[in-house]
Design a protein around this motif. Structure first.
Motif, PDB file in Angstrom:
ATOM      1  N   ILE A   1      10.375  -1.889  47.241  1.00  0.00           N
ATOM      2  CA  ILE A   1      11.264  -2.184  48.364  1.00  0.00           C
ATOM      3  C   ILE A   1      11.765  -3.622  48.279  1.00  0.00           C
ATOM      4  N   VAL A   2      10.870  -4.540  47.970  1.00  0.00           N
ATOM      5  CA  VAL A   2      11.251  -5.953  47.875  1.00  0.00           C
ATOM      6  C   VAL A   2      12.298  -6.158  46.782  1.00  0.00           C
TER       7      VAL A   2
ATOM      8  N   GLU B   1       9.841   3.595  45.962  1.00  0.00           N
ATOM      9  CA  GLU B   1       8.608   3.193  46.636  1.00  0.00           C
ATOM     10  C   GLU B   1       8.086   4.313  47.533  1.00  0.00           C
ATOM     11  N   ILE B   2       8.986   4.974  48.258  1.00  0.00           N
ATOM     12  CA  ILE B   2       8.572   6.072  49.138  1.00  0.00           C
ATOM     13  C   ILE B   2       8.052   7.252  48.322  1.00  0.00           C
ATOM     14  N   LEU B   3       8.770   7.619  47.264  1.00  0.00           N
ATOM     15  CA  LEU B   3       8.343   8.752  46.431  1.00  0.00           C
ATOM     16  C   LEU B   3       7.024   8.453  45.728  1.00  0.00           C
TER      17      LEU B   3
ATOM     18  N   GLY C   1       3.392  10.360  44.623  1.00  0.00           N
ATOM     19  CA  GLY C   1       2.961   9.980  43.291  1.00  0.00           C
ATOM     20  C   GLY C   1       4.035  10.155  42.240  1.00  0.00           C
ATOM     21  N   PHE C   2       5.314  10.091  42.647  1.00  0.00           N
ATOM     22  CA  PHE C   2       6.427  10.269  41.705  1.00  0.00           C
ATOM     23  C   PHE C   2       6.546   9.012  40.850  1.00  0.00           C
TER      24      PHE C   2
ATOM     25  N   LEU D   1      14.009  -0.756  39.279  1.00  0.00           N
ATOM     26  CA  LEU D   1      13.007   0.100  38.634  1.00  0.00           C
ATOM     27  C   LEU D   1      12.371  -0.610  37.446  1.00  0.00           C
ATOM     28  N   VAL D   2      13.188  -1.250  36.615  1.00  0.00           N
ATOM     29  CA  VAL D   2      12.665  -1.958  35.440  1.00  0.00           C
ATOM     30  C   VAL D   2      11.722  -3.079  35.870  1.00  0.00           C
ATOM     31  N   TYR D   3      12.141  -3.882  36.847  1.00  0.00           N
ATOM     32  CA  TYR D   3      11.316  -4.999  37.286  1.00  0.00           C
ATOM     33  C   TYR D   3      10.022  -4.520  37.935  1.00  0.00           C
ATOM     34  N   ALA D   4      10.075  -3.433  38.697  1.00  0.00           N
ATOM     35  CA  ALA D   4       8.869  -2.913  39.338  1.00  0.00           C
ATOM     36  C   ALA D   4       7.887  -2.366  38.309  1.00  0.00           C
ATOM     37  N   ILE D   5       8.381  -1.662  37.299  1.00  0.00           N
ATOM     38  CA  ILE D   5       7.506  -1.109  36.259  1.00  0.00           C
ATOM     39  C   ILE D   5       6.808  -2.236  35.499  1.00  0.00           C
ATOM     40  N   ILE D   6       7.540  -3.303  35.182  1.00  0.00           N
ATOM     41  CA  ILE D   6       6.922  -4.435  34.487  1.00  0.00           C
ATOM     42  C   ILE D   6       5.781  -5.008  35.312  1.00  0.00           C
TER      43      ILE D   6
END
Length: 633
Positions: free
Chosen positions: A153-154, A424-426, A431-432, A477-482
């Motif tokens: 979310i951030v 973030e919600i999924l 657990g998506f 998505l890329v930044y969150a996965i890292i």
């Protein structure tokens, strides 16, 4: 009465201090800083002035554009500096680079300095845009570390403000300078510096308060709830809708200087509206603290047993011997340290733990993510950079092409917000896995690329929407996965390593594929040569081959992302945020054990004095709500 009014003023001052020093004000300040850190998105608004004032041809202008993207996306230095210095220091460096780079460009365009050579102009614009890597790193990475359980979310919310910054700059510059593109460069030079100077000192790492149970059975979730972020989201949607409305209205009607000023004032009100949410959140925190202090507190005093006291001397001797043995085994030279680092480089920890920089860079997961990002970001960025030529080749009017650019900007914002909040919600509810979201985004972008390739009549509207949305959706998505896979310890550097995929993909697909094939087709239409004549290409064939290749490259990115989904499936099936809840609970227990947060048994503090001292320290460490039920032995 005087005493009561003094208490009211003192309480108001303490609350104001709590607001300014709080994590929610820090999030608000990050939004403001990032809302003026997207000057790269409006290069097209002043590129004509660069071309005419300095006598550049299109090839030279494209060279400047490449160095603009290079400076913006290569932020490894910003990440390394942010690893060892506080965020305000990096923001100060970014402000200095921004002022120096863009001010020199402005002086050159205005003719107040001698005409600089092309290589020097490339350095100016690279330095100026590289400042934005400092602001992005210091503000965004700090927010992620302060809200680790809401990182998707951030990231989506903050990156959305970066996406809107181009339209924000346009409205402010029209109100201050009127329709003067040269003065836009001057605005870009000083406005980010002023915002960083006013709010940069509030950007800092804060101890993370656990959302879960803190030992009392009560949830102290006011500081970590996502409700405030959703309020920020609603305000950002209103801001985007307002900017879109202004873009449409200003193209249809002629605005006076006063009308531009009024629209800018309304824009500033929307930009500062999140401050209401900040005050509301901090007031909730203050009330939670006051309620917890009104309840009785006791302290656990455990006396060591006789057996433990007898064993203590022996344990102390064993500890000292172990420490001496460990000191003997420590490497005694820098070469041994280097050998140890290289050896550990290929022995990474479990996913979700803190990787070192070298461990992350040689990781198969990072390589897969980097390749998928090269394919996805490079393809969508190629479509965005060539949208003007694409519309021209397909016969769209010039004002319609400008509408495409506006649509890309707005849907870029929508993609960043949607991917951040939706992923973030999924993830939290179902657990998506986030890597699978990247797969879906890349698949959707293929549809936009194919519409461009085949030149379907009137389809460029939809293609621009899809392209802008997918380009924006990819980055959160890329930044969150890292941050999830490789940990937050060295996130400042690893975050910037992820951004480096964009210029690589753009160079390969934009310069080497789309640009080359466009020139080949244009040469066919102009007698086999482009020397000294019209270099414009008309027709579907201008971009057909290049976007078929781009679609194939994106399909490769889809396959690569699926491999990453398969490798990380067990990690995302678990509770990836459990570590932060455990760390917060452990910190809360340590705070209780030290006796700093609870009064001595039988000596409860007065509510007013307790609230006064605690309100000032409410953000200094993990919250400990409720009672500490203990038994004295």
């Amino acid at each position: 009465m005087v005493f009561q009014s003094g208490n009211v003023r003192g309480g108001a001052m303490r609350f104001a201090r709590q607001v300014v020093l709080g994590r929610w004000f820090m999030a608000f300040a990050s939004m403001l800083i990032l809302s003026v850190s997207g000057a790269t998105l409006i290069f097209g608004m002043y590129s004509k002035e660069l071309k005419s004032s300095l006598g550049y041809d299109q090839r030279t202008l494209n060279t400047l554009a490449f160095f603009k993207d290079l400076g913006y996306n290569v932020g490894i230095l910003a990440g390394l500096i942010n690893e060892v210095t506080p965020p305000w220091f990096g923001l100060a460096i970014g402000a200095a680079l921004n002022l120096g780079g863009y001010l020199m460009i402005y002086l050159a365009v205005e003719g107040r300095t001698a005409r600089p050579p092309v290589w020097l102009m490339c350095i100016y614009i690279c330095v100026g845009t590289n400042s934005q890597s400092f602001t992005n790193t210091c503000a965004l990475v700090t927010c992620v570390k302060n809200f680790p359980e809401s990182r998707g979310i951030v990231l989506g919310l903050l990156k959305s403000f970066t996406g809107l910054s181009g339209a924000i700059f346009a409205q402010i510059y029209l109100a201050i300078y009127g329709d003067d593109a040269k003065s836009l460069v001057l605005l870009i030079a000083w406005l980010p510096v002023v915002v960083s100077a006013l709010f940069g000192h509030t950007i800092r790492i804060m101890p993370y308060p656990s959302r879960g149970d803190s030992g009392s059975g009560k949830s102290s979730a006011a500081t970590t709830t996502n409700q405030a972020f959703f309020h920020f989201l609603y305000i950002s949607i209103a801001l985007a809708a307002y900017l879109l409305a202004m873009i449409v209205v200003q193209k249809q009607t002629s605005f006076s200087r006063a009308a531009y000023a009024a629209s800018a004032v309304a824009l500033l009100l929307l930009l500062f509206l999140p401050l209401v949410v900040v005050v509301k959140q901090e007031y909730r925190i203050l009330k939670e603290v006051e309620e917890s202090l009104r309840e009785p507190h006791t302290v656990t005093v455990e006396e060591p047993s006789a057996l433990q006291m007898a064993a203590a001397p022996g344990q102390s001797t064993a500890i000292e011997e172990a420490e001496a043995e460990e000191a003997k085994q420590q490497p005694s030279s820098s070469s041994s340290c280097l050998g140890s680092c290289l050896k550990n480089m290929f022995s990474p920890p479990a996913r979700g733990e803190d990787y070192t920089i070298l461990q992350a860079l040689v990781s198969v997961d990072m390589l897969l993510l980097f390749l998928a990002t090269i394919c996805g970001a490079g393809a969508t960025l190629t479509a965005i950079d060539n949208m003007g030529q694409i519309g021209q080749s397909l016969g769209y009017p010039a004002n319609t092409v400008n509408t495409f650019v506006s649509l890309i900007s707005i849907w870029n914002y929508a993609g960043r917000v949607a991917s951040g909040f939706a992923s973030e919600i999924l993830l939290s509810r179902y657990g998506f896995p986030r890597p699978l979201m990247i797969t879906l985004v890349l698949l959707l972008s293929c549809a936009g690329h194919l519409l461009i390739a085949f030149g379907v009549p009137q389809s460029l509207y939809f293609a621009s929407v899809v392209t802008g949305f997918c380009f924006g959706a990819l980055w959160p998505l890329v930044y969150a996965i890292i941050s999830e896979v490789f940990g937050l310890k060295y996130y400042s550097t690893l975050y910037n390593f992820g951004t480096a995929a964009s210029p690589i993909g753009a160079y390969l697909l934009n310069v080497r594929v789309a640009g080359y094939l466009y020139d080949v087709e244009a040469a066919k239409q102009h007698g086999g040569t482009l020397a000294g004549g019209d270099k414009t290409c008309i027709g579907v064939q201008c971009f057909k081959k290049s976007f078929l290749i781009i679609t194939a490259a994106t399909a490769v990115g889809v396959l690569v992302s699926l491999v990453l989904v398969w490798r990380t499936r067990s990690f995302y099936e678990g509770d990836i945020y459990a570590k932060f809840r455990d760390d917060g609970a452990a910190a809360a227990k340590d705070l209780l054990a030290s006796g700093d947060s609870a009064p001595a048994a039988g000596k409860p503090r007065k509510d007013e004095d307790a609230a006064e001292s605690t309100a000032d320290e409410v953000h200094a460490g993990p919250e400990v709500g409720g009672e500490a039920h203990v038994h004295a032995e």
